[in-house]
Design an enzyme around this catalytic site. Structure first.
Site: not given
Ligand code: HOZ
Length: 436
Positions: A147, A242, A270
Site C-alpha cells: 500500500y 517506500d 509517519k
Molecule cells: N497506511 C496506514 C495503515 N497501514 C494508514 C492508516 C489508515 O489508512 O488509516
C-alpha cells in the site's frame, strides 16, 4: 471475560455515523473486519491509549507507526508548543525545513535532494510523477498487498484497508490509469523479469515497501531487494523504495541501511513528522531537480514543511539519531519478547500462528504459514483474528484492527506492558478456541 463498558464511545460512534461515511475519517478505523465497537480515543500517554469511557489499552499500532517514542513524549510536546507560539503556518520557507532535511539526509545517503509534503500518499504520488518524467515512460510496477497511499494508480491490488475490506481496487479509478500499474507478487524476481521483458522500454519505476507492512508484515527474501536494484538498473527504470512505514523504524536509515540497498527515490512519512501530518520524497539529484521551479515536473503544497510538523519531526528524528545505539536494540528486544511470547501462548493453546517480524514491526498471522506474499497472507483465518482482536481489546490491548496490518511498538513499551500483553493473549487464545 467481563465485557468492557464503552458507552461513551458508542454514543460518539452513533454521532460519527451521521457525519462521516462509515463513521470514520479513514476506513481501517471502522473495525469492519474484526467486529466489535471501536473505542474513541480521549488521550494517550507513553504506550497507552485512553478511551472516552476511561478504559486504558496498551497500544500496538502507534498511530500506524509514528509514535516510536511513545505518546506525548515530552521533548516532542515541548517542540510543538514552542513552534505553535510562533504561529502554526506561514506558507513560506523556514530554517526548520533545512534543519530536518539535513538530519534526514544524514540518515539516508540515497537522498541527495528532497521535498517535504503532508502525507505518505503525496510522497509516493510525487515520486512516481518524477520517475515518469525522468524516463518518459508510463507504466509502473508495484507489488500485491503493498500500500502506497490512495492515489489512483497505486490502489491496484493494494494492501491496508483495501485488502482488509477485500476490495480488488477502487471504484473511481479510470481503467486507463489502473492499466498502467502492473501488480506483481512480492518476493518473486522472475515475475519482475517477465514484466520487464513483456513491457520492454515502457516501465518507468518499480515501487515497493521493502518490508511489507500493509499486507501484514512480510520480509523480503534473501537477495530479493538487491535483485530488484539490478533489474531496474538493467532496464533503465527507477527503484522507488517506500519507507513511509520502515524509515527510522527498522534502523535510523530504514530498510535501505538494514539491507544495504540503494534507491533512486525514497519516500518517507509517519515518524518523520513525529505524529504530525508530514511526508517527504527524495533521492538522486538528477531526478529531484526535474521538479518545479527548476524543472518541468509540478508538485506543490501550502502545508508542505509545516512548522509544527518540522518541529515534531526534528524532536523525534533528532532523539532517535542521538540515542540510536540504545533505541534500536531496545526496540528489537522488546518486540522479540512480546511477539515470541504470544506465539508461545498460541502454541500452548493449539492455535496455529505464523510470526513475521523485522525489528519493531510484526504480524501474527492466523495461519500455519509460511507467509512470503499477499496470496499466502490472504489464506489466514481472519475470523479467528477478529475473535482474538476483540478479546485482546477487552483485556486492554489494542492491536491494529486487521489481519493485514503490521503491529508496532515503541520505546515506551516496557516489561510491564509486555508481560500484560502475553497474559492477555493467554486468555484471548482461550476465547479464539472456545468459539466455533
Ligand atoms: N497506511 C496506514 C495503515 N497501514 C494508514 C492508516 C489508515 O489508512 O488509516
Amino acid at each position: 471475560m467481563a465485557e468492557t463498558s464503552r458507552t461513551q464511545s458508542r454514543a460518539l460512534q452513533n454521532r460519527a455515523e451521521g457525519l462521516f461515511p462509515g463513521g470514520v475519517n479513514s476506513p481501517v478505523r471502522g473495525f469492519r473486519s474484526v467486529g466489535g465497537e471501536p473505542p474513541f480515543v480521549a488521550r494517550a500517554e507513553g504506550p497507552y491509549l485512553l478511551d472516552a469511557d476511561g478504559n486504558r489499552y496498551i497500544d500496538y499500532f502507534g498511530s500506524w507507526g509514528p509514535m516510536i517514542l511513545g505518546h506525548a513524549f515530552p521533548p516532542v510536546v515541548e517542540a510543538i508548543a514552542k513552534a505553535a507560539r510562533d504561529s502554526a503556518s506561514f506558507g513560506a520557507s523556514t530554517k526548520a525545513e533545512g534543519d530536518l532535511a539535513e538530519l534526514v539526509m544524514a540518515c539516508f545517503p540515497a537522498i541527495e535532494r528532497m521535498r517535504f509534503v503532508s502525507s505518505g500518499t503525496e510522497a509516493t504520488m510525487s515520486a512516481i510523477r518524477v520517475a515518469r518524467a525522468a524516463t518518459g515512460r508510463k507504466r509502473i510496477i508495484k507489488f500485491e498487498g503493498c500500500y502506497h497511499g490512495h492515489s489512483d494508480g497505486l490502489l491496484v491490488k493494494a494492501g491496508s484497508g483495501v485488502a482488509t475490506l477485500g476490495i480488488p481496487g477502487s471504484a473511481g479509478v479510470p481503467e486507463e490509469i489502473a492499466q498502467l500499474t502492473l501488480a506483481l507478487p512480492f518476493n518473486d524476481l522472475e515475475a519482475v523479469k517477465a514484466a520487464f521483458s513483456t513491457h520492454e522500454g515502457e516501465i518507468a519505476a518499480v515501487i515497493l515497501e521493502p518490508v511489507v507492512g500493509n499486507a501484514g508484515c512480510i520480509p523480503p527474501a534473501a537477495g530479493y531487494l538487491a535483485g530488484l536494484r539490478t533489474i531496474t538498473e538493467e532496464h533503465g527504470a527507477l527503484l522507488i523504495v517506500d519507507e513511509v512505514m520502515t524509515g527510522f523504524r527498522l534502523s535510523l536509515g530504514g530498510a535501505l541501511e538494514l539491507y544495504g540497498l540503494d534507491a533512486d527515490l525514497v519516500t518517507l512519512g509517519k515518524i518523520i513528522g513525529g505524529g504530525l501530518p508530514c511526508g517527504a520524497f527524495g533521492g538522486k539529484r538528477k531526478f529531484m531537480e526535474l521538479l518545479a521551479p527548476l524543472g518541468p515536473v509540478y508538485q506543490a503544497g501550502t502545508l508542505s514543511g509545516n512548522p509544527l510538523a518540522m518541529a515534531a519531526g526534528l524532536a523525534t528524528v533528532g532523539y532517535l539519531r542521538e540515542h540510536a545505539a540504545s533505541v534500536y536494540p531496545q526496540l528489537e528486544a522488546a518486540s522479540k519478547a512480546v511477539a515470541e511470547g504470544v506465539v508461545a501462548e498460541a502454541s500452548q493453546a493449539g492455535v496455529a500462528l505464523t510470526l513475521n517480524r523485522v525489528g519493531s514491526m510484526w504480524t501474527w498471522f492466523f495461519s500455519g504459514g509460511p507467509i512470503s506474499d499477499y496470496t499466502q497472507a490472504a489464506t489466514s483465518d481472519t475470523t479467528a483474528f477478529g475473535r482474538f482482536h476483540r478479546a485482546m481489546l477487552d483485556a486492554g490491548v489494542w492491536l491494529p484492527p486487521s489481519q493485514f496490518e503490521a503491529m508496532f511498538l515503541g520505546t515506551a513499551h516496557g516489561p510491564a506492558e509486555i508481560d500484560a500483553t502475553i497474559a492477555a493473549a493467554r486468555s484471548a487464545f482461550a476465547a479464539v478456541t472456545a468459539v466455533v
